[in-house]
Design an enzyme around this catalytic site. Structure first.
Site, short mmCIF file in Angstrom:
data_model
loop_
_atom_site.label_atom_id
_atom_site.label_comp_id
_atom_site.label_asym_id
_atom_site.label_seq_id
_atom_site.Cartn_x
_atom_site.Cartn_y
_atom_site.Cartn_z
N LYS A 6 -12.29 -8.22 -3.56
CA LYS A 6 -12.82 -9.58 -3.40
C LYS A 6 -13.63 -9.74 -2.11
CE LYS A 6 -11.23 -11.32 -7.26
NZ LYS A 6 -12.14 -11.73 -8.32
N TYR A 42 -6.83 -5.63 -4.26
CA TYR A 42 -7.48 -6.88 -4.70
C TYR A 42 -8.34 -7.45 -3.57
CZ TYR A 42 -7.62 -11.61 -6.81
OH TYR A 42 -8.00 -12.81 -7.36
N LEU A 65 0.83 -1.22 0.00
CA LEU A 65 0.00 0.00 0.00
C LEU A 65 0.87 1.27 0.00
CD1 LEU A 65 -2.81 1.21 -0.04
CD2 LEU A 65 -2.84 1.12 2.45
N THR A 90 -3.12 -21.03 -13.40
CA THR A 90 -3.55 -20.23 -14.56
C THR A 90 -2.45 -19.25 -14.95
OG1 THR A 90 -4.43 -18.41 -13.24
CG2 THR A 90 -5.97 -20.19 -13.78
P1 NAD Z 1 -6.87 -14.39 -16.11
O1 NAD Z 1 -6.10 -13.12 -16.01
O2 NAD Z 1 -6.21 -15.58 -16.73
O3 NAD Z 1 -8.26 -14.14 -16.89
C1 NAD Z 1 -9.09 -13.04 -16.59
C2 NAD Z 1 -9.89 -12.68 -17.82
O4 NAD Z 1 -10.70 -11.53 -17.48
C3 NAD Z 1 -9.01 -12.26 -19.01
O5 NAD Z 1 -9.41 -12.95 -20.17
C4 NAD Z 1 -9.24 -10.78 -19.11
O6 NAD Z 1 -9.11 -10.27 -20.43
C5 NAD Z 1 -10.65 -10.63 -18.58
N1 NAD Z 1 -10.92 -9.26 -18.15
C6 NAD Z 1 -10.12 -8.45 -17.41
N2 NAD Z 1 -10.66 -7.23 -17.31
C7 NAD Z 1 -11.82 -7.25 -18.00
C8 NAD Z 1 -12.82 -6.27 -18.29
N3 NAD Z 1 -12.70 -5.02 -17.84
N4 NAD Z 1 -13.88 -6.63 -19.03
C9 NAD Z 1 -13.99 -7.90 -19.51
N5 NAD Z 1 -13.08 -8.86 -19.28
C10 NAD Z 1 -12.00 -8.54 -18.54
O7 NAD Z 1 -7.35 -14.71 -14.63
P2 NAD Z 1 -7.83 -16.11 -13.97
O8 NAD Z 1 -6.71 -16.65 -13.17
O9 NAD Z 1 -8.52 -16.98 -14.95
O10 NAD Z 1 -8.89 -15.53 -12.90
C11 NAD Z 1 -10.29 -15.51 -13.12
C12 NAD Z 1 -10.95 -15.03 -11.83
O11 NAD Z 1 -10.55 -15.85 -10.74
C13 NAD Z 1 -10.57 -13.60 -11.42
O12 NAD Z 1 -11.70 -12.95 -10.88
C14 NAD Z 1 -9.53 -13.82 -10.38
O13 NAD Z 1 -9.42 -12.71 -9.50
C15 NAD Z 1 -10.05 -15.05 -9.68
N6 NAD Z 1 -9.05 -15.81 -8.93
C16 NAD Z 1 -8.01 -16.46 -9.55
C17 NAD Z 1 -7.13 -17.18 -8.77
C18 NAD Z 1 -5.98 -17.94 -9.38
O14 NAD Z 1 -5.24 -18.60 -8.65
N7 NAD Z 1 -5.77 -17.90 -10.70
C19 NAD Z 1 -7.26 -17.24 -7.39
C20 NAD Z 1 -8.31 -16.56 -6.80
C21 NAD Z 1 -9.21 -15.87 -7.59
#
Ligand code: NAD
Length: 451
Positions: A361, A357, A300, A392
């Protein structure tokens, strides 16, 4: 559907030389998890139902309809596919002893990738202290037991609001989800069934048959997996992502025989755009999955306004605005609408460098609890899924050593797959989960972070 692969380390230590080496060196030995395969039985091996209440009898009877080998008493040394502990009539902590020790005596007989499921009632402030103690005791038991299970076995709990029967549609739906490979990476968690609402599907292999579903952030990662899983379960898909991700989005739309909508969800009129697309192509929307999310990590002290504002804008402000539009439109509200929002364990436990974040969340979780009340009169539901470490592109950016530690810090000693999050969302978006709303379900392998 393609079989989900375990990470390279997990593959290495699961057989032959790697297995021996890991054993000798005392290294983590994650199991290859049993994931959903429609050609395989729901669970292999007998299912032991422990409990002497009428609710336990009803449940044991209902499970026969699923062609399960249901037992009310264990046969020593015989392998079990699952143990279901029905604790729906507890009034005092001393009553825990008998059923829990009965379960304990059978734990060594659980097969690899077996399941343990508790069924209990919520502890609330207006109950007799002894009853609240007994009921809350189940929380401690389940979370501890999940940590004791081995070889890919998991433990989860179903909490039935007072008055909800053990055989209510969503109680059975949640039980089926926990028993199946769909819940492979859900461990040490509880789902609360608050009403008798919900309806079992005509075909358990196609629980979303004919439904129209919108998935945001569907061009890659977890979002693409959600789209594929909902389509496999019978839904027709509208996949949404930003214009620069258009090619990948089109590929996903093709895979799932759905339609692509290039849209930045932070646009003021994003909700209206989604509604207009759905109305024109399908006439309605049944399911919305808010998956799009971004990270812009900084301590922060070093956080600039751009990082803060963009994360809030995408991860929570857009969901709030889209929900307002959805709830005002009959295209969405006409028949049993379902919303599932993707949160994160960072929003529960907090994470260094992620105040923005975590705010977004945790905000999703607050929003979901509040929106449940707005959807209830429409027979609709809204729930949050909080992933832990999922393999991912987002987590591939974490430096190697930090990533290797992060992915082992849970009871299953491995990262989850995008499909694990997708399976959980597909369940919560289905009509059988109609009695489950306002829940936050972690898909984290019982990560040590937070609860
Ligand atoms: P990622 O970055 O691989 O995919 C996210 C997708 O969201 C991308 O295709 C991106 O283009 C799209 N996106 C971003 N901003 C956008 C907008 N303004 N309008 C439309 N689309 C938009 O991420 P991920 O790992 O697949 O994560 C998916 C979700 O899961 C997210 O909400 C993330 O916070 C959550 N998450 C992921 C993890 C992890 O370990 N990967 C853990 C906890 C939560």
């Amino acid at each position: 559907m393609a079989r989900v692969k375990a990470d390279k380390y997990t593959q290495f230590v699961s057989q032959g030389f790697g297995k021996e080496l890991a054993k000798k060196l005392g290294l983590p030995q994650p199991a290859i998890l049993r994931r959903f395969d429609p050609t395989q039985p729901l669970i292999s091996g007998p299912v032991l139902v422990i409990g002497s209440s009428a609710g336990a009898d009803d449940l044991a009877h209902a499970l026969l309809d699923w062609q399960l080998d249901v037992r009310r008493v264990a046969t020593p040394k015989q392998k079990l596919g699952a143990i279901i502990l029905v604790l729906d009539e507890l009034a005092d902590p001393t009553e825990l002893s008998e059923p829990i020790r009965t379960a304990g005596a059978s734990l060594r007989d659980l097969s690899p990738n077996a399941r343990l499921v508790t069924i209990s009632r919520p502890a609330t402030a207006d109950q007799e202290p002894a009853m609240a103690a007994a009921r809350n005791g189940v929380d401690g038991i389940l979370r501890s037991l999940a940590k004791e299970l081995r070889a890919g076995a998991t433990g989860n709990g179903i909490v039935l609001a007072d008055g909800v029967r053990t055989v209510a549609p969503s109680a059975l739906g949640a039980l089926r989800f926990f028993l199946s490979g769909r819940s492979a990476f859900v461990d040490g968690q509880f789902l609360t069934v608050s009403t008798d609402a919900g309806e079992a599907p005509a075909d358990w292999a196609r629980p979303l048959e004919g439904k129209v579903a919108v998935v945001t952030g569907a061009a890659r990662g977890i979002g693409a997996a959600i789209a594929r899983t909902l389509a496999r379960d019978g839904a027709r898909l509208i996949v949404v992502d930003v214009p620069p991700a258009g090619d990948h989005l089109a590929a996903v739309a093709n895979q799932v025989a759905g339609t692509a909508l290039q849209l930045d969800i932070t646009r003021e009129d994003a909700g209206e755009k989604i509604l207009a697309h759905a109305k024109e192509r399908y006439g309605r929307i049944d399911i919305v999955v808010h998956n799009a999310g971004i990270t812009r990590d900084k301590l922060l002290a070093n956080m600039d306004q751009g990082r803060w504002d963009s994360v809030i804008a995408v991860n929570i402000a857009a969901q709030l605005r889209i929900n307002r539009a959805l709830l005002a439109s009959p295209v969405f509200t006409a028949e049993r609408p379902h919303i599932v929002s993707v949160a994160s364990i960072s929003g529960i436990a907090g994470n260094r460098g992620q105040t923005n974040y975590a705010a977004s969340k945790a905000g999703v979780i607050g929003m979901v609890r509040s929106t449940a009340g707005l959807l209830a009169p429409l027979n609709g539901t809204i729930n949050a899924v909080a992933p832990g470490f999922i393999e991912t592109d987002m987590t591939a950016k974490i430096p190697f050593a930090t990533r290797e530690v992060a992915r082992r810090l849970n009871s299953l000693q491995q990262g989850g797959q995008p499909e694990d999050v997708a399976e959980t969302i597909a369940f919560l978006a289905s009509d059988v989960a109609g009695g489950i709303t306002g829940n936050v379900l972690r898909v984290c392998g019982q990560n040590l972070v937070g609860q």
